[in-house]
Design an enzyme around this catalytic site. Structure first.
Site, PDB file in Angstrom:
ATOM      1  N   CYS A   1      59.007  45.747  44.073  1.00 38.04           N
ATOM      2  CA  CYS A   1      58.393  44.322  44.310  1.00 38.04           C
ATOM      3  C   CYS A   1      58.964  44.046  45.662  1.00 38.04           C
ATOM      4  O   CYS A   1      59.541  42.819  45.972  1.00 38.04           O
ATOM      5  CB  CYS A   1      58.604  43.397  43.617  1.00 38.04           C
ATOM      6  SG  CYS A   1      57.646  43.522  41.948  1.00 38.04           S
ATOM      7  N   GLU A   2      58.315  44.755  46.726  1.00 38.21           N
ATOM      8  CA  GLU A   2      58.606  44.267  48.201  1.00 38.21           C
ATOM      9  C   GLU A   2      57.521  45.177  48.984  1.00 38.21           C
ATOM     10  O   GLU A   2      57.480  46.271  48.896  1.00 38.21           O
ATOM     11  CB  GLU A   2      60.165  45.096  48.496  1.00 38.21           C
ATOM     12  CG  GLU A   2      60.687  45.059  49.839  1.00 38.21           C
ATOM     13  CD  GLU A   2      61.283  43.573  49.817  1.00 38.21           C
ATOM     14  OE1 GLU A   2      61.783  42.798  49.221  1.00 38.21           O
ATOM     15  OE2 GLU A   2      60.948  43.335  51.044  1.00 38.21           O
TER      16      GLU A   2
END
Ligand SMILES: *Cc1c(COP(=O)(O)O)cnc(C)c1O
Length: 427
Positions: free
Chosen positions: A357-358
């Site tokens: 999640c980046e």
């Protein structure tokens, strides 16, 4: 990379082993290392220092990729280790690596790490700053030992490389500056400090350098400093010129043959010593990336393909930043290929997207690749250094395993982590 080939199925092979089979057997993501390539690099460095300088010590910089099997290989190749932490020293000692051939280099050693190194007879400690020097002295005295110390210097040489991996200039967190007199003061203080034997000076000017000139310049500055110390009555026996030798990640990289590097640097060191009437020091070099990176690749399975019209195509893979943070950190470029379509043309330009999640979790952008779709195996090349060793548990992703290839066979050298491993220390 000359350890790569394509077989009759059109699959990418490393060390003669089909990478698609490796992915099937061990799962993905998986790091694969070719043992012969690692050993060849060790031998090349060792031979080059012997032929050109007449001896010395090659120390593999373990931070590039440290695990027990790599330490066993280095032990077997008869080279030394440049370590940066108690954990790396522990790994080496756990396989019976001779402590005498270990150098402990870091810019802030914890007291317990200094104790651990001294207790276990680590050969040399590279000291970074004056507080540390005094700490090493008092710890050594307390233990009734003498620490053989090498001072890390900033030779003030700027090598053309990415800023975050440049280390030789004055504005660097590593080492004593020569220009300001800091290094001379420290060297003088060594003779006054009990428990310290000043054996050498060290520098490491950066990483992924494709040029011999900065190394020659650094050698010159270092010999000049050794001459100044001699004038002060201080004898220096060891000269470590660090690592930093570049490797080929993409077609843009043109690495210098390691033999050429040693040839020119040896000549310069000897010439400078002659001019100053100095004895030629014992030479040490510390290749990390150049030993490990070309030997390795990472295999991933494609999960998705997302084309944003007129913008880009994301190829989503089952790994990313947790197993390779180098693009996120340095915008490092890689060569990638679809392992099961290795003979097909790379006629698309894609962005390889990691699974965490980046948004910055990418392995690379605007890379040429074969048409990749779900279930294809993507190989990212030259990932043997600074990938496994920089792995994180971001998003609680278990670390990927490492498979070693040798004599056309594979063996696991680091197991894949499990969810239990990831949560092991939670209370
Ligand atoms: C990182 C480092 C090395 C190895 O650098 P490479 O670029 O991987 O060859 C060697 N010596 C020191 C002191 C280092 O910090």
């Amino acid at each position: 990379m000359d350890n790569l080939s394509v077989n009759s199925k059109g699959h990418l092979c490393i060390g003669g082993v089909d990478t698609v089979d490796i992915a099937a057997e061990y799962g993905t993501p998986v790091y694969v290392m070719d043992e012969d390539t690692v050993r060849r690099a060790c031998r090349e460095f060792k031979a080059s220092i012997e032929e050109n300088y007449g001896g010395g010590m090659v120390c593999y910089a373990t931070k590039a990729f440290c695990c027990k099997e790599m330490c066993r290989i280095m032990k077997d190749e008869g080279i030394g280790l440049d370590t940066v932490s108690g954990g790396e020293i522990y790994t080496a000692l756990s396989v019976g690596f001779p402590a005498e051939r270990i150098v402990f280099t870091s810019n802030n050693k914890k007291d317990e790490e200094i104790v651990y190194a001294l207790e276990n007879g680590v050969g040399r400690i590279t000291c970074d700053n004056i507080e540390e020097l005094r700490r090493i002295s008092s710890i050594a005295v307390g233990m009734g030992k003498t620490a053989r110390v090498v001072l890390r210097l900033k030779p003030g040489v700027e090598a053309h490389t990415f800023e975050a991996v440049m280390t030789g200039q004055i504005d660097s967190k590593f080492g004593f500056a020569i220009e300001t007199g800091e290094a001379l003061t420290a060297a003088k203080e060594c003779s006054a400090l009990p428990g310290i034997e000043l054996s050498g000076v060290h520098c490491h000017i950066g990483s992924q350098i494709h040029d011999i000139a900065p190394f020659e310049k650094a050698a010159e500055v270092m010999i000049d400093f050794i001459g100044r110390l001699r004038d002060e009555g201080i004898t220096i026996k060891d000269l470590s010129l660090g690592g930093g030798f570049g490797i080929k990640y993409t077609e843009k990289d043109i690495p210098v043959p390691y033999g050429d590097y040693m040839k020119r640097v040896s000549a310069r060191v000897k010439e400078c010593c002659r001019a100053k009437d100095l004895e030629v020091p014992f030479m040490m070099i510390e290749p990390g990336r150049s030993v490990a990176a070309p030997a390795g690749l990472t295999l991933y399975t494609v999960g998705s393909r997302k084309t944003i019209p007129d913008i880009r195509t994301y190829i989503g893979i089952d790994g990313g930043m947790p197993d390779n943070p180098r693009y996120a950190l340095y915008k490092s470029e890689y060569t990638v290929t679809v392992a099961n379509k290795a003979n097909e043309p790379k006629d698309e330009i894609i962005t390889l997207a990691g699974r965490t999640c980046e948004s910055g979790d990418l392995i690379g952008e605007n890379m040429p690749l074969q048409h990749a779709e779900e279930k294809d195996i993507v190989a990212v090349l030259s990932t043997g250094a600074y990938c496994y060793s920089m792995a994180s548990h971001y998003n609680r992703v278990p670390n990927a395993p490492v498979v070693m290839v040798k004599d056309k066979k594979t063996r696991l050298i680091v197991r894949r982590e499990t969810y239990e491993d990831v949560a092991r220390n939670d209370i």
